[in-house]
Each structure stands twice: as C-alpha cells, then as structure tokens.
Scaffold this motif. Structure first.
Motif, PDB file in Angstrom:
ATOM      1  N   TYR A  79       0.824  -1.217   0.000  1.00 42.97           N
ATOM      2  CA  TYR A  79       0.000   0.000   0.000  1.00 42.97           C
ATOM      3  C   TYR A  79       0.856   1.264   0.000  1.00 42.97           C
ATOM      4  O   TYR A  79       0.475   2.268  -0.591  1.00 42.97           O
ATOM      5  CB  TYR A  79      -0.963   0.004   1.185  1.00 42.97           C
ATOM      6  N   VAL A  80       2.022   1.226   0.647  1.00 39.47           N
ATOM      7  CA  VAL A  80       2.915   2.388   0.639  1.00 39.47           C
ATOM      8  C   VAL A  80       3.447   2.627  -0.770  1.00 39.47           C
ATOM      9  O   VAL A  80       3.429   3.752  -1.273  1.00 39.47           O
ATOM     10  CB  VAL A  80       4.076   2.215   1.652  1.00 39.47           C
ATOM     11  N   ILE A  81       3.910   1.572  -1.414  1.00 37.73           N
ATOM     12  CA  ILE A  81       4.459   1.718  -2.766  1.00 37.73           C
ATOM     13  C   ILE A  81       3.377   2.135  -3.755  1.00 37.73           C
ATOM     14  O   ILE A  81       3.629   2.938  -4.655  1.00 37.73           O
ATOM     15  CB  ILE A  81       5.159   0.418  -3.202  1.00 37.73           C
ATOM     16  N   LYS A  82       2.171   1.621  -3.580  1.00 40.53           N
ATOM     17  CA  LYS A  82       1.055   1.972  -4.464  1.00 40.53           C
ATOM     18  C   LYS A  82       0.448   3.335  -4.119  1.00 40.53           C
ATOM     19  O   LYS A  82      -0.509   3.768  -4.738  1.00 40.53           O
ATOM     20  CB  LYS A  82      -0.043   0.904  -4.394  1.00 40.53           C
ATOM     21  N   GLU A  83       1.000   3.993  -3.092  1.00 41.44           N
ATOM     22  CA  GLU A  83       0.549   5.306  -2.625  1.00 41.44           C
ATOM     23  C   GLU A  83      -0.924   5.312  -2.211  1.00 41.44           C
ATOM     24  O   GLU A  83      -1.661   6.252  -2.470  1.00 41.44           O
ATOM     25  CB  GLU A  83       0.821   6.371  -3.696  1.00 41.44           C
ATOM     26  N   GLU A  84      -1.328   4.235  -1.547  1.00 37.15           N
ATOM     27  CA  GLU A  84      -2.697   4.112  -1.044  1.00 37.15           C
ATOM     28  C   GLU A  84      -2.747   4.195   0.478  1.00 37.15           C
ATOM     29  O   GLU A  84      -3.815   4.149   1.073  1.00 37.15           O
ATOM     30  CB  GLU A  84      -3.305   2.793  -1.523  1.00 37.15           C
ATOM     31  N   MET A  85      -1.593   4.320   1.106  1.00 37.62           N
ATOM     32  CA  MET A  85      -1.543   4.309   2.570  1.00 37.62           C
ATOM     33  C   MET A  85      -2.156   5.565   3.178  1.00 37.62           C
ATOM     34  O   MET A  85      -2.726   5.514   4.262  1.00 37.62           O
ATOM     35  CB  MET A  85      -0.092   4.136   3.027  1.00 37.62           C
ATOM     36  N   GLU A  86      -2.060   6.697   2.483  1.00 40.45           N
ATOM     37  CA  GLU A  86      -2.633   7.932   3.018  1.00 40.45           C
ATOM     38  C   GLU A  86      -4.146   7.796   3.189  1.00 40.45           C
ATOM     39  O   GLU A  86      -4.707   8.212   4.204  1.00 40.45           O
ATOM     40  CB  GLU A  86      -2.310   9.120   2.121  1.00 40.45           C
ATOM     41  N   GLY A  87      -4.808   7.200   2.216  1.00 41.62           N
ATOM     42  CA  GLY A  87      -6.248   6.979   2.327  1.00 41.62           C
ATOM     43  C   GLY A  87      -6.592   6.036   3.467  1.00 41.62           C
ATOM     44  O   GLY A  87      -7.581   6.233   4.181  1.00 41.62           O
ATOM     45  N   ILE A  88      -5.765   5.021   3.651  1.00 39.77           N
ATOM     46  CA  ILE A  88      -5.985   4.061   4.733  1.00 39.77           C
ATOM     47  C   ILE A  88      -5.825   4.747   6.086  1.00 39.77           C
ATOM     48  O   ILE A  88      -6.623   4.544   7.003  1.00 39.77           O
ATOM     49  CB  ILE A  88      -5.036   2.859   4.587  1.00 39.77           C
ATOM     50  N   THR A  89      -4.801   5.584   6.219  1.00 35.77           N
ATOM     51  CA  THR A  89      -4.608   6.271   7.499  1.00 35.77           C
ATOM     52  C   THR A  89      -5.706   7.304   7.749  1.00 35.77           C
ATOM     53  O   THR A  89      -6.088   7.522   8.901  1.00 35.77           O
ATOM     54  CB  THR A  89      -3.229   6.946   7.577  1.00 35.77           C
ATOM     55  N   ASN A  90      -6.221   7.922   6.702  1.00 33.74           N
ATOM     56  CA  ASN A  90      -7.361   8.834   6.881  1.00 33.74           C
ATOM     57  C   ASN A  90      -8.585   8.072   7.361  1.00 33.74           C
ATOM     58  O   ASN A  90      -9.329   8.553   8.222  1.00 33.74           O
ATOM     59  CB  ASN A  90      -7.671   9.578   5.583  1.00 33.74           C
ATOM     60  N   ASP A  91      -8.808   6.872   6.813  1.00 35.26           N
ATOM     61  CA  ASP A  91      -9.915   6.034   7.278  1.00 35.26           C
ATOM     62  C   ASP A  91      -9.702   5.626   8.733  1.00 35.26           C
ATOM     63  O   ASP A  91     -10.650   5.606   9.528  1.00 35.26           O
ATOM     64  CB  ASP A  91     -10.062   4.788   6.401  1.00 35.26           C
ATOM     65  N   ALA A  92      -8.467   5.311   9.090  1.00 37.52           N
ATOM     66  CA  ALA A  92      -8.155   4.940  10.476  1.00 37.52           C
ATOM     67  C   ALA A  92      -8.430   6.112  11.413  1.00 37.52           C
ATOM     68  O   ALA A  92      -8.960   5.928  12.515  1.00 37.52           O
ATOM     69  CB  ALA A  92      -6.703   4.494  10.587  1.00 37.52           C
ATOM     70  N   GLN A  93      -8.101   7.312  10.963  1.00 36.20           N
ATOM     71  CA  GLN A  93      -8.363   8.497  11.781  1.00 36.20           C
ATOM     72  C   GLN A  93      -9.863   8.675  12.001  1.00 36.20           C
ATOM     73  O   GLN A  93     -10.299   8.996  13.107  1.00 36.20           O
ATOM     74  CB  GLN A  93      -7.776   9.738  11.115  1.00 36.20           C
ATOM     75  N   GLN A  94     -10.654   8.439  10.977  1.00 35.67           N
ATOM     76  CA  GLN A  94     -12.114   8.544  11.120  1.00 35.67           C
ATOM     77  C   GLN A  94     -12.645   7.494  12.093  1.00 35.67           C
ATOM     78  O   GLN A  94     -13.561   7.767  12.872  1.00 35.67           O
ATOM     79  CB  GLN A  94     -12.796   8.413   9.750  1.00 35.67           C
ATOM     80  N   ILE A  95     -12.073   6.308  12.060  1.00 31.40           N
ATOM     81  CA  ILE A  95     -12.472   5.253  13.006  1.00 31.40           C
ATOM     82  C   ILE A  95     -12.177   5.703  14.431  1.00 31.40           C
ATOM     83  O   ILE A  95     -13.017   5.541  15.337  1.00 31.40           O
ATOM     84  CB  ILE A  95     -11.746   3.929  12.676  1.00 31.40           C
TER      85      ILE A  95
END
Length: 121
Positions: A79-95
């Motif tokens: 996910y880091v290499i695919k540059e999708e980790m930022e979206g995942i961490t934003n979702d984690a923040q919402q949780i």
C-alpha cells in the motif's frame, strides 16, 4: 524503422506495469484501516504505561483480525508503494474519531492553535 521503434515503445510500456507484485494474502484496505486505528490506540496505551510489552498488544490486534504478521508487513509495503496508505490512514483516523468524539474537538483546537502560532501544551 518506425515500426521497430513502435514495437520497443509498446514493450517498454507493458513490461513495467508494477513496481511490486500484489501480495498473496493482501489485507483488505478497510481491515487495514481498522488494524492501524487499533495499533495507534495500543501505542497510546504504551505511552501512558511505558513499562508494558507493546509486542503483545500488536500480536493480539493482528490475531483478533486473523492476520499473520508477515501478511500485514507485506500489505503495508504494498500500500505504501502503491501510494494508497494515506487513504488508509485517513480512514483509520475517522475510526478513531468515531470511537472518541471528544478527540475530534481536541484535534481541531490543536490545529487552530498551530495556525495562530500559539504555543501548545
């Protein structure tokens, strides 16, 4: 000659499709966000009780989601290499904000103070 150049261009485009192969046991992005949120909470507990074993909490979180540590690490890298980790961490923040609504106001206050250049506690 033009056809030869065209063939090399197409070969170049199709041979470099991904930097990393998709892991065999890729953790779903929604599950990854939940795990990241729980790991953040675990980190805060360890910050408050500094002589505790953080590894045990991490193992418990992964086990509760039926994720092997190697699968989590490989998914994280992917996910880091695919540059999708930022979206995942934003979702984690919402949780995290759903679990503790007071935290939302705390974060907003800290951001407001930072914008105004006020010293933070």
């Amino acid at each position: 000659m033009k056809n030869l150049i065209l063939v090399f261009v197409f070969l170049g485009l199709f041979s470099c499709s991904d930097y990393i192969d998709k892991p065999k046991n890729l953790v779903d992005q929604d599950v990854m966000a939940e795990v990241v949120a729980e790991l953040v909470m675990n980190d805060q507990v360890n910050f408050m009780y500094q002589n505790r074993n953080m590894e045990a909490g991490t193992r418990f979180i992964l086990k509760s989601h039926n994720i092997k540590p190697d699968d989590f690490v490989e998914s994280f890298k992917y996910y880091v290499i695919k540059e999708e980790m930022e979206g995942i961490t934003n979702d984690a923040q919402q949780i995290l904000l759903k679990k503790d609504p007071k935290a939302d106001q705390y974060v907003k206050d800290k951001l407001k103070k930072a914008e105004l250049g006020m010293p933070q506690k």
